[in-house]
Design a protein around this motif. Sequence first.
Motif, PDB file in Angstrom:
ATOM      1  N   ASP A 126      52.749  76.549  85.178  1.00  0.00           N
ATOM      2  CA  ASP A 126      52.547  75.165  85.611  1.00  0.00           C
ATOM      3  C   ASP A 126      53.686  74.725  86.517  1.00  0.00           C
ATOM      4  O   ASP A 126      53.468  74.104  87.554  1.00  0.00           O
ATOM      5  N   ARG A 127      54.898  75.058  86.146  1.00  0.00           N
ATOM      6  CA  ARG A 127      56.059  74.686  86.966  1.00  0.00           C
ATOM      7  C   ARG A 127      56.052  75.433  88.301  1.00  0.00           C
ATOM      8  O   ARG A 127      56.412  74.874  89.335  1.00  0.00           O
ATOM      9  N   ILE A 128      55.624  76.695  88.287  1.00  0.00           N
ATOM     10  CA  ILE A 128      55.574  77.476  89.526  1.00  0.00           C
ATOM     11  C   ILE A 128      54.589  76.857  90.513  1.00  0.00           C
ATOM     12  O   ILE A 128      54.844  76.787  91.707  1.00  0.00           O
ATOM     13  N   THR A 129      53.465  76.385  90.008  1.00  0.00           N
ATOM     14  CA  THR A 129      52.422  75.837  90.885  1.00  0.00           C
ATOM     15  C   THR A 129      52.587  74.345  91.135  1.00  0.00           C
ATOM     16  O   THR A 129      51.706  73.723  91.726  1.00  0.00           O
ATOM     17  N   LEU A 130      53.697  73.786  90.732  1.00  0.00           N
ATOM     18  CA  LEU A 130      53.903  72.338  90.838  1.00  0.00           C
ATOM     19  C   LEU A 130      53.877  71.845  92.281  1.00  0.00           C
ATOM     20  O   LEU A 130      53.359  70.775  92.568  1.00  0.00           O
ATOM     21  N   ASN A 131      54.422  72.610  93.204  1.00  0.00           N
ATOM     22  CA  ASN A 131      54.540  72.153  94.586  1.00  0.00           C
ATOM     23  C   ASN A 131      53.354  72.531  95.462  1.00  0.00           C
ATOM     24  O   ASN A 131      53.395  72.318  96.666  1.00  0.00           O
ATOM     25  N   LEU A 132      52.321  73.102  94.890  1.00  0.00           N
ATOM     26  CA  LEU A 132      51.146  73.444  95.684  1.00  0.00           C
ATOM     27  C   LEU A 132      50.339  72.195  96.005  1.00  0.00           C
ATOM     28  O   LEU A 132      50.234  71.280  95.186  1.00  0.00           O
ATOM     29  N   GLU A 133      49.787  72.178  97.186  1.00  0.00           N
ATOM     30  CA  GLU A 133      48.957  71.045  97.582  1.00  0.00           C
ATOM     31  C   GLU A 133      47.533  71.298  97.104  1.00  0.00           C
ATOM     32  O   GLU A 133      46.743  71.955  97.773  1.00  0.00           O
ATOM     33  N   LEU A 134      47.225  70.787  95.933  1.00  0.00           N
ATOM     34  CA  LEU A 134      45.916  70.981  95.322  1.00  0.00           C
ATOM     35  C   LEU A 134      45.373  69.648  94.836  1.00  0.00           C
ATOM     36  O   LEU A 134      46.136  68.737  94.500  1.00  0.00           O
ATOM     37  N   LEU A 135      44.062  69.574  94.774  1.00  0.00           N
ATOM     38  CA  LEU A 135      43.443  68.427  94.122  1.00  0.00           C
ATOM     39  C   LEU A 135      43.652  68.562  92.622  1.00  0.00           C
ATOM     40  O   LEU A 135      43.941  69.645  92.106  1.00  0.00           O
ATOM     41  N   ASP A 136      43.486  67.462  91.918  1.00  0.00           N
ATOM     42  CA  ASP A 136      43.732  67.487  90.477  1.00  0.00           C
ATOM     43  C   ASP A 136      42.842  68.497  89.763  1.00  0.00           C
ATOM     44  O   ASP A 136      43.303  69.246  88.907  1.00  0.00           O
ATOM     45  N   TRP A 137      41.560  68.530  90.098  1.00  0.00           N
ATOM     46  CA  TRP A 137      40.651  69.442  89.406  1.00  0.00           C
ATOM     47  C   TRP A 137      40.957  70.898  89.763  1.00  0.00           C
ATOM     48  O   TRP A 137      40.823  71.786  88.924  1.00  0.00           O
ATOM     49  N   GLU A 138      41.411  71.147  90.991  1.00  0.00           N
ATOM     50  CA  GLU A 138      41.793  72.510  91.372  1.00  0.00           C
ATOM     51  C   GLU A 138      43.030  72.956  90.593  1.00  0.00           C
ATOM     52  O   GLU A 138      43.119  74.096  90.137  1.00  0.00           O
ATOM     53  N   ARG A 139      43.952  72.046  90.456  1.00  0.00           N
ATOM     54  CA  ARG A 139      45.178  72.350  89.718  1.00  0.00           C
ATOM     55  C   ARG A 139      44.880  72.629  88.247  1.00  0.00           C
ATOM     56  O   ARG A 139      45.428  73.559  87.659  1.00  0.00           O
ATOM     57  N   ILE A 140      44.006  71.847  87.660  1.00  0.00           N
ATOM     58  CA  ILE A 140      43.646  72.052  86.252  1.00  0.00           C
ATOM     59  C   ILE A 140      42.992  73.417  86.065  1.00  0.00           C
ATOM     60  O   ILE A 140      43.324  74.154  85.134  1.00  0.00           O
ATOM     61  N   ILE A 141      42.090  73.764  86.961  1.00  0.00           N
ATOM     62  CA  ILE A 141      41.429  75.073  86.861  1.00  0.00           C
ATOM     63  C   ILE A 141      42.441  76.194  87.065  1.00  0.00           C
ATOM     64  O   ILE A 141      42.462  77.175  86.310  1.00  0.00           O
ATOM     65  N   LEU A 142      43.304  76.054  88.068  1.00  0.00           N
ATOM     66  CA  LEU A 142      44.300  77.091  88.342  1.00  0.00           C
ATOM     67  C   LEU A 142      45.248  77.280  87.165  1.00  0.00           C
ATOM     68  O   LEU A 142      45.526  78.403  86.752  1.00  0.00           O
ATOM     69  N   ILE A 143      45.727  76.191  86.603  1.00  0.00           N
ATOM     70  CA  ILE A 143      46.699  76.281  85.514  1.00  0.00           C
ATOM     71  C   ILE A 143      46.068  76.840  84.242  1.00  0.00           C
ATOM     72  O   ILE A 143      46.749  77.464  83.435  1.00  0.00           O
TER      73      ILE A 143
END
Length: 136
Positions: free
Chosen positions: A97-114
């Motif tokens: 989660d911390r590694i992907t913190l600075n990625l430009e993602l939408l909220d739902w994309e971030r939730i799926i990725l994490i």
Amino acid sequence: MKYMDIGAQENGDPLLPLLYVIYCAFLLLSALFTGLNLSLMSLDMEDLRRIKEYDENPKTRRYAANIIPIRENGNFMLCTIVLGNTICNAIDVLVFDRITLNLELLDWERIILINVAPAMFIIVFSEIIPQVICTK
């Protein structure tokens, strides 16, 4: 929307290389716990005693003698291994989660990725590969 952490530089998180090392270390620790679980719990106490008494190789007899006291407290060993594995997996998800913190993602994309990516890494590198290596 770009997420920036407090203390992060404009070009990224200065702790990113350390986070990669931490992520890989806990992934390897999780694999170690899985391998220990398989290898230690697959040994029967009678087999260990037979190996300790009758095996021709003195090194194998010594290994069996070292494993017997650990296996006698099998419930404690199993609890320790399972708790250690669970803690490593939880830390892996938090670090990812911390590694992907600075990625430009939408909220739902971030939730799926994490949720999906760490699970896939854990399944492949901490469950499947150690089971293939450590089975009889």
